[in-house]
Design a protein around this motif. Structure first.
Motif, PDB file in Angstrom:
ATOM      1  N   VAL A 112       0.528  -0.817   0.357  1.00 16.31           N
ATOM      2  CA  VAL A 112      -0.306   0.162   0.094  1.00 16.31           C
ATOM      3  C   VAL A 112       0.933   1.387  -0.223  1.00 16.31           C
ATOM      4  O   VAL A 112       0.425   2.459  -0.312  1.00 16.31           O
ATOM      5  CB  VAL A 112      -0.898   0.074   0.951  1.00 16.31           C
ATOM      6  CG1 VAL A 112      -1.170   0.965   1.380  1.00 16.31           C
ATOM      7  CG2 VAL A 112      -1.674  -1.753   0.758  1.00 16.31           C
ATOM      8  N   ALA A 113       1.920   1.128   0.722  1.00 19.22           N
ATOM      9  CA  ALA A 113       2.495   2.367   0.929  1.00 19.22           C
ATOM     10  C   ALA A 113       3.527   2.970  -0.419  1.00 19.22           C
ATOM     11  O   ALA A 113       3.345   3.848  -0.812  1.00 19.22           O
ATOM     12  CB  ALA A 113       3.800   2.506   2.032  1.00 19.22           C
ATOM     13  N   ALA A 114       4.260   2.087  -1.614  1.00 17.88           N
ATOM     14  CA  ALA A 114       4.481   1.386  -2.405  1.00 17.88           C
ATOM     15  C   ALA A 114       3.877   2.587  -3.680  1.00 17.88           C
ATOM     16  O   ALA A 114       3.860   3.211  -4.407  1.00 17.88           O
ATOM     17  CB  ALA A 114       5.266   1.290  -3.296  1.00 17.88           C
ATOM     18  N   ALA A 115       1.733   1.184  -3.732  1.00 20.27           N
ATOM     19  CA  ALA A 115       0.927   2.466  -4.923  1.00 20.27           C
ATOM     20  C   ALA A 115       0.580   3.372  -4.397  1.00 20.27           C
ATOM     21  O   ALA A 115       0.014   4.799  -4.813  1.00 20.27           O
ATOM     22  CB  ALA A 115       0.303   1.694  -4.492  1.00 20.27           C
ATOM     23  N   SER A 116       1.124   4.035  -3.219  1.00 21.98           N
ATOM     24  CA  SER A 116       0.411   5.441  -2.448  1.00 21.98           C
ATOM     25  C   SER A 116       1.609   6.632  -2.671  1.00 21.98           C
ATOM     26  O   SER A 116       1.321   7.713  -3.225  1.00 21.98           O
ATOM     27  CB  SER A 116       0.390   5.402  -0.805  1.00 21.98           C
ATOM     28  OG  SER A 116       0.475   6.635  -0.663  1.00 21.98           O
ATOM     29  N   ALA A 117       2.866   5.496  -3.218  1.00 21.95           N
ATOM     30  CA  ALA A 117       4.034   7.102  -3.900  1.00 21.95           C
ATOM     31  C   ALA A 117       3.878   6.730  -4.741  1.00 21.95           C
ATOM     32  O   ALA A 117       4.258   8.206  -5.405  1.00 21.95           O
ATOM     33  CB  ALA A 117       4.852   6.465  -2.907  1.00 21.95           C
ATOM     34  N   LEU A 118       3.393   5.724  -5.655  1.00 23.76           N
ATOM     35  CA  LEU A 118       3.529   5.829  -7.357  1.00 23.76           C
ATOM     36  C   LEU A 118       2.308   6.500  -7.401  1.00 23.76           C
ATOM     37  O   LEU A 118       2.514   7.098  -8.136  1.00 23.76           O
ATOM     38  CB  LEU A 118       3.546   4.341  -7.517  1.00 23.76           C
ATOM     39  CG  LEU A 118       2.642   4.140  -9.180  1.00 23.76           C
ATOM     40  CD1 LEU A 118       4.611   4.048  -9.788  1.00 23.76           C
ATOM     41  CD2 LEU A 118       2.412   2.239  -9.315  1.00 23.76           C
ATOM     42  N   THR A 119       1.043   7.184  -6.788  1.00 27.24           N
ATOM     43  CA  THR A 119       0.575   6.968  -6.857  1.00 27.24           C
ATOM     44  C   THR A 119      -0.246   8.539  -6.721  1.00 27.24           C
ATOM     45  O   THR A 119      -0.719  10.014  -7.147  1.00 27.24           O
ATOM     46  CB  THR A 119      -1.762   6.411  -7.207  1.00 27.24           C
ATOM     47  OG1 THR A 119      -1.105   6.909  -5.126  1.00 27.24           O
ATOM     48  CG2 THR A 119      -1.286   5.569  -7.581  1.00 27.24           C
ATOM     49  N   ASP A 120       0.606   8.963  -5.728  1.00 31.50           N
ATOM     50  CA  ASP A 120       0.547  10.558  -5.067  1.00 31.50           C
ATOM     51  C   ASP A 120      -0.653  10.654  -4.230  1.00 31.50           C
ATOM     52  O   ASP A 120      -1.441  11.441  -4.092  1.00 31.50           O
ATOM     53  CB  ASP A 120       0.841  11.693  -5.495  1.00 31.50           C
ATOM     54  CG  ASP A 120       1.781  13.050  -4.977  1.00 31.50           C
ATOM     55  OD1 ASP A 120       2.214  12.721  -4.214  1.00 31.50           O
ATOM     56  OD2 ASP A 120       1.386  13.733  -4.989  1.00 31.50           O
ATOM     57  N   TRP A 121      -1.017   9.551  -3.837  1.00 31.15           N
ATOM     58  CA  TRP A 121      -2.183   9.539  -2.886  1.00 31.15           C
ATOM     59  C   TRP A 121      -2.074   9.467  -0.803  1.00 31.15           C
ATOM     60  O   TRP A 121      -0.985   8.379  -1.153  1.00 31.15           O
ATOM     61  CB  TRP A 121      -3.665   8.648  -3.443  1.00 31.15           C
ATOM     62  CG  TRP A 121      -4.031   9.419  -5.276  1.00 31.15           C
ATOM     63  CD1 TRP A 121      -3.853  10.397  -5.170  1.00 31.15           C
ATOM     64  CD2 TRP A 121      -4.072   7.632  -5.735  1.00 31.15           C
ATOM     65  NE1 TRP A 121      -4.530  10.208  -7.194  1.00 31.15           N
ATOM     66  CE2 TRP A 121      -4.919   8.445  -7.075  1.00 31.15           C
ATOM     67  CE3 TRP A 121      -5.184   6.599  -5.883  1.00 31.15           C
ATOM     68  CZ2 TRP A 121      -5.247   7.591  -7.910  1.00 31.15           C
ATOM     69  CZ3 TRP A 121      -5.122   5.726  -6.965  1.00 31.15           C
ATOM     70  CH2 TRP A 121      -5.263   6.630  -7.757  1.00 31.15           C
ATOM     71  N   PRO A 122      -2.790   9.489  -0.557  1.00 26.73           N
ATOM     72  CA  PRO A 122      -2.938   8.965   0.908  1.00 26.73           C
ATOM     73  C   PRO A 122      -3.235   7.348   0.130  1.00 26.73           C
ATOM     74  O   PRO A 122      -3.990   7.125  -0.578  1.00 26.73           O
ATOM     75  CB  PRO A 122      -4.074   9.886   1.466  1.00 26.73           C
ATOM     76  CG  PRO A 122      -4.640  10.832   0.888  1.00 26.73           C
ATOM     77  CD  PRO A 122      -4.141  10.606  -0.594  1.00 26.73           C
ATOM     78  N   GLU A 123      -2.758   7.378   1.707  1.00 27.69           N
ATOM     79  CA  GLU A 123      -2.988   5.165   1.675  1.00 27.69           C
ATOM     80  C   GLU A 123      -3.927   4.988   1.382  1.00 27.69           C
ATOM     81  O   GLU A 123      -4.266   3.764   1.043  1.00 27.69           O
ATOM     82  CB  GLU A 123      -1.830   4.716   2.671  1.00 27.69           C
ATOM     83  CG  GLU A 123       0.049   5.153   2.614  1.00 27.69           C
ATOM     84  CD  GLU A 123       0.417   4.218   3.482  1.00 27.69           C
ATOM     85  OE1 GLU A 123      -0.077   3.537   4.649  1.00 27.69           O
ATOM     86  OE2 GLU A 123       1.769   4.392   4.002  1.00 27.69           O
ATOM     87  N   HIS A 124      -4.408   5.447   2.953  1.00 30.04           N
ATOM     88  CA  HIS A 124      -6.152   5.086   2.345  1.00 30.04           C
ATOM     89  C   HIS A 124      -6.591   5.093   0.893  1.00 30.04           C
ATOM     90  O   HIS A 124      -7.535   3.722   0.627  1.00 30.04           O
ATOM     91  CB  HIS A 124      -7.063   5.569   3.515  1.00 30.04           C
ATOM     92  CG  HIS A 124      -7.478   7.072   3.762  1.00 30.04           C
ATOM     93  ND1 HIS A 124      -8.429   7.588   1.941  1.00 30.04           N
ATOM     94  CD2 HIS A 124      -6.758   7.875   3.364  1.00 30.04           C
ATOM     95  CE1 HIS A 124      -8.601   8.756   1.812  1.00 30.04           C
ATOM     96  NE2 HIS A 124      -6.973   9.138   2.977  1.00 30.04           N
ATOM     97  N   ARG A 125      -6.851   5.355   0.263  1.00 28.55           N
ATOM     98  CA  ARG A 125      -6.884   6.171  -1.807  1.00 28.55           C
ATOM     99  C   ARG A 125      -6.514   5.038  -2.160  1.00 28.55           C
ATOM    100  O   ARG A 125      -6.995   4.533  -3.043  1.00 28.55           O
ATOM    101  CB  ARG A 125      -6.689   7.400  -1.726  1.00 28.55           C
ATOM    102  CG  ARG A 125      -7.968   7.892  -2.892  1.00 28.55           C
ATOM    103  CD  ARG A 125      -7.421   8.776  -3.627  1.00 28.55           C
ATOM    104  NE  ARG A 125      -8.109   8.881  -5.069  1.00 28.55           N
ATOM    105  CZ  ARG A 125      -7.573  10.195  -5.808  1.00 28.55           C
ATOM    106  NH1 ARG A 125      -6.847  11.020  -4.882  1.00 28.55           N
ATOM    107  NH2 ARG A 125      -7.953  10.931  -6.844  1.00 28.55           N
TER     108      ARG A 125
END
Length: 699
Positions: free
Chosen positions: A548-561
């Motif tokens: 989730v953290a990597a996807a958050s960084a990749l998308t520049d979204w908060p982790e919950h999103r």
């Protein structure tokens, strides 16, 4: 067929029609007593009282334990170790009711009566015939204990009642000529039963044999007066008066053709089995046991789920062919079209209309509303022994109205989605074939001579298909279409990531189409938009798993999103779970996602996203290095935490240890030169570089 226990006649146990030897009166007695209460606990005290009786010794409890142990030894090889379970205070036989002739008889007779009540005369006749054919003599013949005599009398009464109910059915259908011989024998064998005497009188009257009908009454009256000292009952006396005055009420109300008794609707809609079906032995055994061997009060429902191209439909059809004989009222099949390119999924009303027509209703008899159609479908299936295949389901709301009502029914659902909101099904998660099974399937699909001539190319093709049966079948179809081409030609195409999906298309088979359908069925805004955007960006990374953290960084979204988007992709089977908080994307799906990213995501956005992923993994590497060697002065530890997309400090980041993704980030997006590419210290994986093709592992 499996294990069957029969005592509607001489006692016997069989496996696939072959007798199983059960030696000793007590073993037979215990097994029979458990079979009479199949699926329910029988207390030890009751078994001892009934089977041991007055000869019960102080060691009877130990003797019972030995008897059960011996029975398990005889039966377990054919049915499994839990065939006789030890339960609180007793024992329980775990076997489908249909495998015990007495219970099957009761079930069939009940279904026949229900079918007659619904006006399905032909089906009721067929069910009565099946039920009565189970009788081979006196029930529990050879078991002389008092409990067995009581059960025998009960079963015999059920037998006679079913026989007489069947005669009523045949009389109502105008079959009076044919029933007279059997009914005469039945009435003579049971001279004090008034019902068969009345039936015989009616059959003779309708066959224009009124004098014989009246003679039956006189003989019945004589026997009852001589034996019991009483006159016949009121119903029989009224029938005699009706015959004397030739009452029109005794005639059939309308002519009924006898052929109506010989044509029940028995659907057989299974698609042809796959000749080259390979592997899945464990899954097939589980499906067979779940659908045929369970003791149940509701339909046996199993749901097979997994990503597109994994072989769900092929497994369902193959397993259904193996068990179809267990479902005597037929097999229904509906393609619900959830993943059929170019089509919308069937609505529940459309699917129900097809099922109702298969069950014999014509178009005008099919109710127009969903609620009415569901009610009619449940009525028609409540007493049937049907297997229903609901192939390629979209979600639980599409499937729920299609579950039959009858406890003797079985249902196989295939779906990419986990139909978790259905409360009945047992679920089977289907994964890709391992290399050995994939190789075996490919060898069956392709000309063996070509495989032997190019074994290394064959291995490369199997490896690039990555365990997906659909990809293997497409590869085999392409080879069959071009017998002049070497296997190495296709292997080279598949080895090139830019051509792999092109190589996995042939005629109406396409890996692209299979993946695209799942993407198209993502929910509408905003959740679906987020999931699609995350899908495109994940295709830019070649990391084995995503957090989730990597996807958050990749998308520049908060982790919950980011986590919500990943879970939407998981439901659509565009990613798979790789453990708590981790997700995995199949190689072929990643290639498709990368293609779509190039088409739908502007290049600057792709470059920025891959840079954020780069920073995330650099911080992860730094945190890992500091934990391993706190005193290090390596260049990587000077990398700042506050880079855009770098993420949290080490105390909250879950990227340290063998599960980190730092080892293989890579893909295809931006064109910016590397700004930082330090040589990693010992025990830390190579750091990502940003080059012409995006984020890839350093060297």
């Amino acid at each position: 067929m499996g294990l069957e226990i029969k005592f509607l006649g001489p006692w016997e146990a069989t496996v696939n029609g072959e007798p199983v030897k059960v030696a000793g009166a007590r073993r037979v007695g215990v097994l029979t007593r458990l079979a009479l209460s199949v699926g329910q606990p029988v207390p030890v005290e009751e078994l001892l009282t009934q089977v041991w009786g007055q000869s019960r010794a102080t060691t009877a409890g130990k003797q019972l334990h030995i008897v059960v142990s011996k029975l398990r030894g005889v039966l377990s090889p054919h049915q499994g170790d839990d065939i006789i379970a030890t339960v609180s205070g007793g024992y329980q036989l775990n076997l489908a009711c249909e495998r015990i002739d007495a219970h099957l008889f009761t079930l069939l007779a009940h279904q026949a009566r229900a079918a007659r009540a619904q006006g399905e005369i032909a089906r009721a006749d067929a069910l009565f015939q099946r039920a009565l054919a189970l009788w081979r003599g006196n029930a529990l013949a050879g078991i002389t204990a008092s409990w067995a005599q009581i059960e025998s009398a009960r079963l015999e009464e059920e037998h006679l009642t079913a026989l007489e109910d069947h005669v009523d059915l045949r009389l109502a259908a105008g079959d009076h000529h044919a029933v007279v011989p059997a009914l005469t024998a039945h009435a003579e064998a049971h001279p004090l039963r008034e019902r068969p005497r009345a039936q015989l009188m009616l059959a003779l009257y309708r066959a224009s044999r009124s004098s014989e009908a009246l003679a039956v009454y006189q003989e019945t009256r004589r026997v009852m007066v001589d034996e019991l000292g009483i006159e016949p009952g009121a119903a029989l006396r009224r029938l005699q008066q009706a015959v004397l005055r030739r009452d029109p009420a005794l005639d059939l109300t309308s002519p009924v053709q006898r052929t109506t008794l010989t044509k029940p609707v028995v659907p057989a809609e299974l698609p042809a089995d796959t000749r080259t079906f390979t592997a899945r032995a464990t899954e097939i055994a589980w499906l067979h046991k779940t659908l045929t061997d369970t003791v149940r009060e509701s339909p046996a429902v199993v749901a097979i789920h997994g990503p597109g191209g994994i072989g769900k439909s092929a497994l369902a059809v193959h397993a259904a062919h193996a068990i179809a004989d267990h479902f005597t009222d037929g097999v229904l099949y509906v393609d619900l079209r959830a993943a059929t390119a170019g089509f919308q999924p069937l609505s529940p009303v459309e699917a129900l209309s097809r099922l109702l027509r298969s069950l014999g209703l014509d178009g005008t008899a099919i109710p127009p509303t969903l609620a009415e159609a569901v009610a009619r479908y449940r009525s028609l299936t409540s007493t049937r022994n049907l297997l229903v295949i609901l192939d390629d389901a979209f979600d639980a709301s599409q499937v729920r109205p299609l579950i039959p009502a009858g406890p003797a029914c079985g249902v196989i659902i295939t779906s990419r989605e986990i139909v978790a909101s259905l409360d009945m099904p047992r679920r089977l998660h289907l994964t890709g074939l391992d290399h050995a099974d994939a190789t075996a399937l490919f060898a069956r699909l392709v000309d063996p001579g070509r495989v032997c001539a190019e074994p290394e190319a064959a291995r490369q093709i199997v490896r690039q298909c990555n365990g997906l049966p659909l990809a293997l079948r497409i590869s085999a179809a392409r080879l069959a279409a071009r017998p002049d081409r070497a296997l190495s030609h296709l292997a080279d195409q598949l080895a090139n990531p830019g051509r792999r999906l092109d190589a996995l298309e042939h005629a109406d088979l396409s890996m692209r189409d299979s993946i695209a359908v799942s993407l198209q069925h993502l929910p509408k805004e905003p959740a679906g938009h987020d999931a699609a955007h995350a899908f495109f960006l994940l295709g830019l990374l070649e990391t084995p798993t995503h957090t989730v953290a990597a996807a958050s960084a990749l998308t520049d979204w908060p982790e919950h999103r980011a986590e919500a988007a990943l879970n939407q992709l998981l439901a659509a089977r565009l990613v798979e779970s790789a453990g708590p908080g981790r997700y995995r994307m199949h190689d072929l799906i990643r290639l498709y996602a990368r293609e779509q990213a190039a088409r739908h995501v502007p290049e600057p956005v792709r470059i920025t996203a891959t840079r954020r992923a780069f920073h995330h993994y650099l911080v992860a590497a730094k945190n890992a290095h500091v934990l391993i060697d706190p005193g290090t002065d390596s260049l990587i530890v000077r990398y700042p935490h506050d880079q855009r997309g770098a993420g949290s400090p080490p105390r909250t980041r879950r990227t340290v240890g063998p599960r980190t993704n730092v080892t293989t980030s890579s893909p295809s997006a931006g064109r910016q030169p590397s700004t930082l590419a330090p040589r990693p210290p010992h025990n830390v994986a190579p750091q990502p570089q940003i080059g012409a093709s995006g984020v890839r592992a350093g060297s």
